[in-house]
Motif scaffolding. Structure first.
Motif, PDB file in Angstrom:
ATOM      1  N   GLU A   1       0.828  -1.204   0.000  1.00 30.19           N
ATOM      2  CA  GLU A   1       0.000   0.000   0.000  1.00 30.19           C
ATOM      3  C   GLU A   1       0.863   1.255   0.000  1.00 30.19           C
ATOM      4  N   VAL A   2       1.907   1.272   0.813  1.00 28.25           N
ATOM      5  CA  VAL A   2       2.808   2.420   0.864  1.00 28.25           C
ATOM      6  C   VAL A   2       3.446   2.673  -0.501  1.00 28.25           C
ATOM      7  N   LEU A   3       3.774   1.610  -1.214  1.00 30.61           N
ATOM      8  CA  LEU A   3       4.440   1.741  -2.516  1.00 30.61           C
ATOM      9  C   LEU A   3       3.472   2.000  -3.671  1.00 30.61           C
ATOM     10  N   GLY A   4       2.221   2.272  -3.357  1.00 28.27           N
ATOM     11  CA  GLY A   4       1.262   2.659  -4.394  1.00 28.27           C
ATOM     12  C   GLY A   4       0.283   1.583  -4.798  1.00 28.27           C
ATOM     13  N   GLY A   5       0.264   0.477  -4.063  1.00 31.81           N
ATOM     14  CA  GLY A   5      -0.658  -0.604  -4.365  1.00 31.81           C
ATOM     15  C   GLY A   5      -2.023  -0.387  -3.733  1.00 31.81           C
ATOM     16  N   PRO A   6      -2.905  -1.378  -3.867  1.00 31.44           N
ATOM     17  CA  PRO A   6      -4.261  -1.267  -3.316  1.00 31.44           C
ATOM     18  C   PRO A   6      -4.252  -1.241  -1.789  1.00 31.44           C
ATOM     19  N   LYS A   7      -5.350  -0.842  -1.223  1.00 33.36           N
ATOM     20  CA  LYS A   7      -5.481  -0.707   0.231  1.00 33.36           C
ATOM     21  C   LYS A   7      -5.681  -2.074   0.896  1.00 33.36           C
ATOM     22  N   LEU A   8      -4.681  -2.915   0.772  1.00 36.66           N
ATOM     23  CA  LEU A   8      -4.745  -4.252   1.357  1.00 36.66           C
ATOM     24  C   LEU A   8      -4.540  -4.218   2.865  1.00 36.66           C
ATOM     25  N   TYR A   9      -3.878  -3.201   3.365  1.00 39.31           N
ATOM     26  CA  TYR A   9      -3.644  -3.063   4.807  1.00 39.31           C
ATOM     27  C   TYR A   9      -4.722  -2.177   5.436  1.00 39.31           C
ATOM     28  N   SER A  10      -4.808  -0.944   4.998  1.00 37.52           N
ATOM     29  CA  SER A  10      -5.768  -0.018   5.617  1.00 37.52           C
ATOM     30  C   SER A  10      -7.204  -0.304   5.196  1.00 37.52           C
ATOM     31  N   GLY A  11      -7.394  -1.139   4.195  1.00 38.80           N
ATOM     32  CA  GLY A  11      -8.740  -1.536   3.796  1.00 38.80           C
ATOM     33  C   GLY A  11      -9.396  -2.461   4.818  1.00 38.80           C
ATOM     34  N   ASP A  12      -8.596  -3.033   5.689  1.00 40.84           N
ATOM     35  CA  ASP A  12      -9.094  -3.852   6.799  1.00 40.84           C
ATOM     36  C   ASP A  12      -9.419  -2.892   7.944  1.00 40.84           C
ATOM     37  N   PRO A  13     -10.643  -2.893   8.440  1.00 39.69           N
ATOM     38  CA  PRO A  13     -11.023  -1.932   9.476  1.00 39.69           C
ATOM     39  C   PRO A  13     -10.170  -1.993  10.754  1.00 39.69           C
ATOM     40  N   SER A  14      -9.462  -3.089  10.963  1.00 44.74           N
ATOM     41  CA  SER A  14      -8.634  -3.191  12.168  1.00 44.74           C
ATOM     42  C   SER A  14      -7.210  -2.676  11.954  1.00 44.74           C
ATOM     43  N   HIS A  15      -6.908  -2.209  10.731  1.00 41.63           N
ATOM     44  CA  HIS A  15      -5.565  -1.733  10.424  1.00 41.63           C
ATOM     45  C   HIS A  15      -5.566  -0.286   9.941  1.00 41.63           C
ATOM     46  N   ASN A  16      -4.591   0.467  10.401  1.00 43.55           N
ATOM     47  CA  ASN A  16      -4.318   1.811   9.894  1.00 43.55           C
ATOM     48  C   ASN A  16      -2.865   2.123  10.230  1.00 43.55           C
ATOM     49  N   HIS A  17      -2.401   3.279   9.851  1.00 46.69           N
ATOM     50  CA  HIS A  17      -0.999   3.610  10.100  1.00 46.69           C
ATOM     51  C   HIS A  17      -0.683   3.554  11.597  1.00 46.69           C
ATOM     52  N   SER A  18      -1.586   4.022  12.404  1.00 53.27           N
ATOM     53  CA  SER A  18      -1.381   4.010  13.852  1.00 53.27           C
ATOM     54  C   SER A  18      -1.220   2.588  14.402  1.00 53.27           C
ATOM     55  N   THR A  19      -1.974   1.632  13.874  1.00 48.16           N
ATOM     56  CA  THR A  19      -1.849   0.256  14.382  1.00 48.16           C
ATOM     57  C   THR A  19      -0.498  -0.349  13.994  1.00 48.16           C
TER      58      THR A  19
END
Length: 163
Positions: free
Chosen positions: A57-75
């Motif tokens: 996701e950081v490198l410009g891909g789809p929201k595979l990490y932050s698209g999960d409601p339990s994940h965000n930059h803070s987590t």
């Protein structure tokens, strides 16, 4: 004259399959590493996928990490809190990851490697800084970092400080 679309770092790296393979192979090597083995001794077997999704996701891909409601930059930042990571561990993490990228024949052109190394240096240094505290400097609304072909925009300023 048509203008060519510049691919994201994610696309140039080969997409999710390449990035998941990179982190899977990397984390397969970690337990036998004298410097990193102890750091990751209690990591679940799916850890590679979590990291691959974040980095993708950081490198410009789809929201595979932050698209999960339990994940965000803070987590992601929270996973590093109070772990007291050392610069030796940080450097070894980068060294072993880049060696794994070479073994897997990820792109090695100067532009891609410069951008990738820039992100790994930046992200690993942030992880070491965050590992020295138990206070998360980010709240749940903090945006995901993004990284492209040229990202440095000035000196690092911790979120709680001004210049």
């Amino acid at each position: 004259m048509s203008q060519k679309k510049i691919p994201t770092l994610y696309e140039w790296a080969g997409g999710i399959e390449s990035i998941e393979t990179l982190f899977m192979k990397f984390y397969e090597r970690v337990p036998g590493d004298a410097i990193l083995g102890p750091v990751f001794a209690d990591m679940p077997s799916h850890h590679f996928k979590t990291v691959a999704h974040f980095v993708s996701e950081v490198l410009g891909g789809p929201k595979l990490y932050s698209g999960d409601p339990s994940h965000n930059h803070s987590t992601m930042v929270a996973k590093h809190l109070a772990r007291h990571l050392t610069d030796q561990q940080r450097k070894r993490w980068i060294e072993l990851l880049l060696d794994t990228a070479d073994q897997l024949r990820l792109p090695d052109d100067p532009e891609f490697r410069s951008a990738l190394i820039g992100y790994l240096e930046w992200g690993s240094r942030i992880a070491v800084l965050n590992s020295a505290t138990s206070e998360n400097p980010l709240d749940e609304s903090a945006p995901m970092p993004t990284w492209g072909w040229g990202e440095v925009k000035g000196p690092y300023i911790p979120p709680d400080q001004d210049i």
